[in-house]
Design an enzyme around this catalytic site. Structure first.
Site, short mmCIF file in Angstrom:
data_model
loop_
_atom_site.label_atom_id
_atom_site.label_comp_id
_atom_site.label_asym_id
_atom_site.label_seq_id
_atom_site.Cartn_x
_atom_site.Cartn_y
_atom_site.Cartn_z
CG ASP A 1 -1.69 1.33 1.27
OD1 ASP A 1 -2.43 1.63 0.30
OD2 ASP A 1 -1.50 2.08 2.23
CB SER B 1 -5.44 2.23 -0.03
OG SER B 1 -4.66 3.03 0.80
N1 URA Z 1 -6.59 6.87 2.81
C1 URA Z 1 -5.84 5.77 2.56
O1 URA Z 1 -5.28 5.16 3.46
N2 URA Z 1 -5.74 5.36 1.27
C2 URA Z 1 -6.34 6.00 0.24
O2 URA Z 1 -6.20 5.55 -0.88
C3 URA Z 1 -7.11 7.12 0.53
C4 URA Z 1 -7.22 7.54 1.84
#
Ligand code: URA
Length: 442
Positions: free
Chosen positions: A161, A183
């Site tokens: 991520d 994410s």
């Molecule tokens: N917050 C996150 O952790 N990921 C995203 O893609 C958008 C907001």
């Protein structure tokens, strides 16, 4: 796996298998897939979307790209809470000790604020001595002894991520729903909790600008939970005005503690107790009304405040015994803001207010910026309130008179006054579970 064929499949609106997604994501983390191919694929996902099964598999691939925290015997009764971010959103500081004081095991990895939205870790770090960077052993040991621990996110959780988010940021692919949902959920799932309660904010001060987008994101995250065997409940709540009165790190901690003492703003209390009761309900399979009664009793009896105090002192934070609150730094300059004419507050530009508070030194523009815990704004009124001419409706807490004056002028520009009575939008718009979506009108 042939990267070109995989990109072509998504470009042409096709779907990927779970195996393909895992290989693709893990190969990227191992640096076997170059950024340009990942970028092309991200744009194809942005344009063509993903099925719920693909989004679930993508999340799993991101989770398994790194370490998954094992909460051991505490797994079944563990719950985590996440907000998609807003202005003045200090609900975690209330919800989490509340749920933990009812027996829910909370091992929370939290983020820092970036841009106009604040982060729980920055807020907690305004308490002198409070440690947010703790070893895995210390983190799990505090979970064992206290049932509650909050620390900064470690780099070992969902490393895919981190890499993909950085790439999305520079390839105009942030706003893709499956990418946002996976994410957020990959980090939550990697942090180990069985039960997850989400607060998806919508409105000017939020990441999701419209309520429809927020409901779709909430549904996507609940679907991911189903795919990955986590119980997930998501609320969609209003962020067209700051939540509570205080915006700014130390000021928000103070407001959270006041709320745990029973002296908090109604909107903040309402969202925080709802989220806490969902955590209790999921962790103990308890009907929601019974969970809410349990939470309210914990608040009334002071147990939730005690839990907050134990968590702060366990993690090195200083507690002022006479005031029964954490020690907090204060800004040297306080400037009252008065209304130029009498009227009802019809609107607040929450995004602008978040930026004004950043300008006072409370936020960071780049990750490496340091923030000042002291400055902020306390707005004593909400949308729909009547404010009399020359009456104080807000207070600026600043480092200097110049910064305070600049913020005062900008705050007045961020508010809309009207002569007609106004009704504010519902604070809680919807509740999304795997059984469907309930909409609320007030
Ligand atoms: N917050 C996150 O952790 N990921 C995203 O893609 C958008 C907001």
């Amino acid at each position: 796996m042939n990267p070109i064929e995989l990109i072509q499949t998504k470009r042409d609106g096709g779907t990927h298998t779970a195996g393909e997604l895992k290989e693709w994501i893990h190969s990227y983390v191992r640096k076997e897939v170059p950024d340009y191919q990942m970028s092309a694929w991200l744009m194809a996902v942005f344009l063509k979307g993903m099925t719920p099964a693909e989004t679930g598999a993508l999340t799993d691939a991101m989770v398994t790209s790194g370490e998954v925290l094992d909460l051991g015997a505490h797994f079944e009764q563990s719950a985590d809470k996440h907000s998609t971010g807003g202005v003045g959103d200090k609900t975690s500081l209330i919800t989490i000790p509340l749920a933990a004081s009812c027996g829910v095991k909370v091992a929370k990895m939290s983020g820092r604020g970036l841009g106009h939205t604040g982060g729980t870790i920055d807020k907690l770090e305004s308490i002198p001595g409070f440690q947010t960077s703790i070893s895995k052993e210390a983190f799990l040991s505090q979970l064992e002894s206290l049932g509650l621990v909050i620390a900064g996110q470690t780099a070992d959780l969902a490393p895919a991520d981190k890499l993909i988010y950085a790439l999305r940021d520079v390839t105009a692919t942030i706003e893709a729903l499956p990418l946002i949902a996976s994410s957020i959920m990959s980090k939550k799932i990697a942090a180990g909790a069985k039960n997850i309660v989400l607060d998806v904010k919508y409105g000017q001060g939020a990441f999701m600008k419209t309520v429809d987008e927020a409901v779709r994101l909430a549904k996507a995250m609940v679907d991911i939970g189903q795919h990955l065997h986590r119980q997930v409940v998501a609320y969609v709540t209003d962020m067209n005005q700051p939540l509570g009165h205080a915006i700014g790190n130390a000021l928000e901690v103070k407001e959270a503690v006041d709320t745990l003492k029973g002296n908090g703003p109604k909107d903040l209390l309402s969202v925080s107790t709802k989220l806490a009761s969902e955590m209790v309900s999921l962790a103990f399979h308890m009907p929601l009304d019974q969970a809410l009664a349990t939470v309210e009793e914990s608040l009334r009896s002071g147990q939730a405040l005690e839990m907050m105090k134990h968590m702060i002192t366990h993690q090195g934070g200083e507690w002022d015994a006479s005031a029964n609150q954490p020690k907090l730094p204060e800004a040297p300059v306080l400037v009252p803001v008065t209304a130029e004419m009498s009227g009802y507050i019809a609107g607040m530009d929450a995004l602008a207010i978040g930026r004004i508070v950043m300008g006072l030194g409370a936020g960071r523009i780049r990750k490496e910026d340091t923030i000042d815990p002291r400055p902020g704004i306390v707005i004593h009124a909400s949308i729909g309130d009547f404010v009399e001419k020359e009456k104080v409706f807000a207070t600026i807490h600043a480092r200097s008179k110049e910064e305070a004056e600049q913020a005062r002028k900008s705050l007045i520009d961020a508010l809309i006054f009207t002569q007609k009575e106004v009704t504010s939008a519902p604070l809680i718009y919807a509740r999304v579970t795997e059984n469907g979506t309930e909409f609320y009108s007030s």
